[in-house]
Scaffold this active site. Structure first.
Site, PDB file in Angstrom:
ATOM      1  N   ASP A 286      54.346  16.816  69.109  1.00  0.00           N
ATOM      2  CA  ASP A 286      53.342  17.385  68.226  1.00  0.00           C
ATOM      3  C   ASP A 286      53.966  17.417  66.825  1.00  0.00           C
ATOM      4  OD1 ASP A 286      50.874  20.003  68.777  1.00  0.00           O
ATOM      5  OD2 ASP A 286      51.158  18.614  67.108  1.00  0.00           O
TER       6      ASP A 286
HETATM    7  C1  GLC Z   1      48.673  19.846  65.105  1.00  0.00           C
HETATM    8  C2  GLC Z   1      48.147  20.114  66.475  1.00  0.00           C
HETATM    9  C3  GLC Z   1      47.797  18.881  67.264  1.00  0.00           C
HETATM   10  C4  GLC Z   1      47.351  17.777  66.332  1.00  0.00           C
HETATM   11  C5  GLC Z   1      48.551  17.404  65.472  1.00  0.00           C
HETATM   12  C6  GLC Z   1      48.194  16.310  64.464  1.00  0.00           C
HETATM   13  O1  GLC Z   1      49.644  20.767  64.736  1.00  0.00           O
HETATM   14  O2  GLC Z   1      48.894  20.971  67.321  1.00  0.00           O
HETATM   15  O3  GLC Z   1      46.775  19.248  68.199  1.00  0.00           O
HETATM   16  O4  GLC Z   1      46.902  16.649  67.056  1.00  0.00           O
HETATM   17  O5  GLC Z   1      49.098  18.520  64.795  1.00  0.00           O
HETATM   18  O6  GLC Z   1      47.294  16.809  63.524  1.00  0.00           O
END
Ligand code: GLC
Length: 742
Positions: A286
């Protein structure tokens, strides 16, 4: 970098030959040939997803000014959050024409419930229990994205949730694993369409692996305590459903599992995800969850982060530079085996071949993307999905639907009546200006009603003047329609609340309006279950409308005027108060259960200041008509391994309207070698019945439906009696018995 008008000309001339379908063997051969030409730095480059200045970011901002230079050096594999089609084309052109090996870039974004046409937030759509509808919605989302430069979306989000304090419950499919599996499958099928080479599909990334929805106290990014048993029983099946549906990518979650952060949790990634589930696609972190391992205090520095993550099996680092800064060094120092790099790069390059980027790096780059967005067809689909996501929680004396012929007068009151801020979080590139307000929707229904409007209060503040205005226009009307709830910025990522109450200003408005002794129809705008004790006392009717997106006002007006009867059912329990959290339908009986037939029995698992059960239960939702269940039957009362039984009931529409009913199938094991929930959803069917019509609804129950991880962690039924239930909610059903014999 090429000038804009030349870019636009080149984009207009992009050829779109069909992407050849290759066998895995053919792809891996091409991948192997390419890897053999790559330097170690270029290999590491395929493991880095960067953001880009100005792109939509969802975490700490990183210096992305060096992105173009990195692209030319083949040190970036993917970019996140871009929407300017010329910029996307230019960056892809730089990668393909100016880097040594010309490896194309993956353009990714969070297109969760719509690109430009915004559908209801996921929690709302889950209440439709309509898998075909969700699949079709995902196809529309994929189409708009595929015409806008997006190759990959970070969806479906399959986190199981039981805590409405967590802001991201709006992004989930609620508190049930079985339903979550069905929706995960529908989303992946709609996004990928079993044809990643297609120009109409986009790749899906299922998230957040695993347990993120169990963040302690509902506080985002907080610690998670989850047994291996509960993880496998309740949180893992949704990922299995996505993997079995062919999902291309899995995203690890911010949280720890068994005290080891998931992002470098070798057991979860290599043993569970890859070995047990058989997932051989790309695993991505993430957003900066790699760097955050230093805050978790399991890594001293970014070099240790790189080492632990690659050993654990993480393939791509999202917006973190630990891999790009240290992996090559770790290999050259002999501290990691270069084969770990090769296996990750092999998966990444397979992904790029599979989605056709090597055949056509510009496959999703179109000029005038806007002509593919937000047309009558997508609006009509969004309106239909929105209607089917509205849950009716109360309708005393059938005050709804409104009679469009009547000359009654109605006051529209509240902070959401004339608001376009109804997209909800994670709304992609949808624009509020395209949303239909409740006021607009009501006025477009060509009714004879006389409709007046006053805001009455803001979301969290109220003035005497606004209150007086609301009272004044409400004093002489027949009915009041009052919008209550949370602003959309009170939901979503990093938006946890310690209270799930409706803001005091709105409650004050409701109290004042209730003094007028007129029927009050409440419309709720929220991304999480709210505490509705007072609202449920004073309102004559309650419609849970969530955040419905582009067609918000039209869908709400359609339901209010009975164009369609509400049919959705709650997929997340509504607690009576924050103190009850977590409260969910499939809880465990405990050794001292509350006994409804002996409510005063002392020393029971109860509160001294509240009932145990939630105010509104999982699977509950009212219709304008009524459905009567009768005649539950089972093909046999005993079954053994490998057998199946049919369970059926007769459902009759005994009300005054046609309508859809979500018929639900539950089971309860009366005894098992481990504690098992008091109720387990094992099936649902949505049927349409004309007034007076009845239908026999039949479910097939198989051994796997009765299975559960037993005391030896074997997934199996046991010799025991099961209660089998068919009904219109988790608390209203007919019941029969089924004995399972090993
Ligand atoms: C965010 C989220 C995730 C998302 C990623 C990209 O912090 O936790 O769900 O896809 O970053 O935006």
């Amino acid at each position: 970098m090429t000038k804009i008008n030349e870019l636009e000309k080149e984009i207009r001339n992009i050829k779109r030959d069909p992407i050849p379908k290759r066998t895995d063997e053919e792809i891996y051969k091409l991948v192997g040939e390419l890897i053999s030409k790559m330097t170690l730095e270029e290999k590491v480059g395929q493991m880095y997803q960067s953001s880009f200045e100005g792109a939509a970011i969802t975490g700490p901002e990183f210096d992305s000014s060096k992105v173009v230079d990195y692209i030319k050096k083949g040190r970036i594999s993917s970019l996140i959050g871009l929407s300017d089609i010329n910029q996307i084309y230019n960056l892809q052109k730089t990668a393909v024409e100016e880097s040594r090996l010309g490896i194309p870039i993956i353009f990714a974004h969070d297109i969760i419930h719509g690109y430009k046409t915004s559908f209801p937030v996921n929690l709302a759509m889950s209440c439709s229990f309509d898998m075909q509808m969700i699949e079709d919605m995902a196809k529309t989302l994929a189409f708009e994205s595929s015409r806008s430069g997006v190759n990959l979306t970070f969806s479906p989000m399959v986190d199981l949730v039981q805590d409405p304090r967590w802001g991201r419950v709006m992004e989930s499919y609620g508190e049930d694993t079985y339903l979550g599996c069905k929706i995960a499958e529908a989303y992946v099928k709609g996004l990928q369409q079993d044809d990643l080479e297609s120009y109409e599909s986009i790749a899906a990334c299922v998230k957040h692996y695993i347990g993120y929805g169990k963040s302690e106290a509902g506080r985002d990014y907080n610690t998670v305590e989850l047994s291996d048993r509960t993880m496998r029983q309740s949180y893992l099946p949704q990922f299995k459903a996505a993997v079995d549906a062919g999902v291309a990518m899995v995203m690890t979650s911010f949280n720890s599992f068994d005290s080891i952060p998931v992002t470098h949790n070798k057991y979860l990634i290599r043993d569970v995800l890859r070995n047990d589930l058989g997932f051989d696609g790309v695993v991505i972190s993430d957003y900066t969850s790699t760097n955050e391992l230093i805050y978790h205090k399991t890594c001293r520095d970014e070099k240790e982060v790189a080492k632990k993550c690659i050993v654990a099996g993480l393939d791509i680092e999202m917006v973190g530079e630990c891999y790009s800064d240290y992996l090559a060094e770790l290999v050259n120092e002999g501290r990691i085996n270069s084969e770990l790099i090769d296996e990750a790069v092999k998966r990444v390059l397979y992904f790029k071949y599979k989605i056709g980027l090597f055949d056509n790096p510009y496959k999703n780059i179109y000029s005038n993307s806007e002509k593919y967005w937000l047309n009558d067809k997508t609006r009509e689909k969004a309106r239909d999905v929105s209607r089917k996501s509205i849950v009716m929680l109360k309708n005393d004396n059938s005050i709804l639907p409104l009679n469009r012929e009547s000359k009654e007068s109605v006051a529209l009151i509240g902070p959401f009546v004339d608001s376009k801020e109804v997209l909800g979080p994670w709304s992609g590139f949808a624009e509020e200006r395209d949303c239909v307000t409740v006021l607009e929707g009501m006025n477009c229904q060509n009714s004879n009603l006389s409709i007046k409007y006053a805001k009455g209060c803001e979301v969290t503040t109220i003035s005497q003047e606004s209150l007086d205005e609301a009272i004044k226009i409400s004093e002489n009307v027949d009915k009041i329609i009052l919008t209550l709830g949370e602003h959309q910025v009170m939901s979503g990522e990093a938006k946890s609340r310690t209270s799930i109450s409706i803001p005091d200003a709105q409650i004050q408005l409701l109290e004042e309006l209730s003094q007028l002794n007129k029927p009050i129809i409440v419309l709720l705008f929220n991304g999480r279950p709210l505490e509705l004790n007072y609202v449920s006392e004073v309102a004559s009717a309650i419609l849970e409308t969530w955040y419905l997106g582009t067609e918000n006002g039209n869908a709400i007006a359609d339901i209010l005027f009975g164009v369609e009867s509400p049919s959705a059912k709650l997929t997340m329990s509504f607690p009576r108060n924050t103190g009850q959290i977590p409260v969910y339908y499939n809880s465990f009986q405990t050794g001292r259960p509350f006994l409804a037939n002996d409510p005063d029995l002392a020393y029971r698992s109860t509160y001294i200041d509240s009932a145990n059960d939630p105010l509104y239960k999982f699977g509950f939702g009212l219709s304008y008509t009524e459905f009567e269940y009768s005649n539950i039957k089972i093909s046999k009362n005993e079954m053994s391994k490998g057998e199946e039984v049919l369970v059926s009931a007769l459902v009759r529409n005994v009300g005054n309207y046609c309508g859809e009913e979500i018929v639900q199938l539950y089971i309860e094991a009366t005894c098992f070698s481990v504690i098992r929930p008091i109720n387990e959803l094992k099936g649902f069917k949505k049927i349409f019945l004309e007034k007076g019509e009845s239908q026999k609804v039949t479910f097939t129950l198989r051994e796997s439906d009765l299975a559960y991880y037993n005391c030896d962690m074997e997934y199996t039924p046991e010799n025991t009696l099961f209660k089998i239930r068919i009904g219109g909610s988790s608390v209203s059903y007919l019941e029969t018995d089924l004995k399972f014999n090993i």
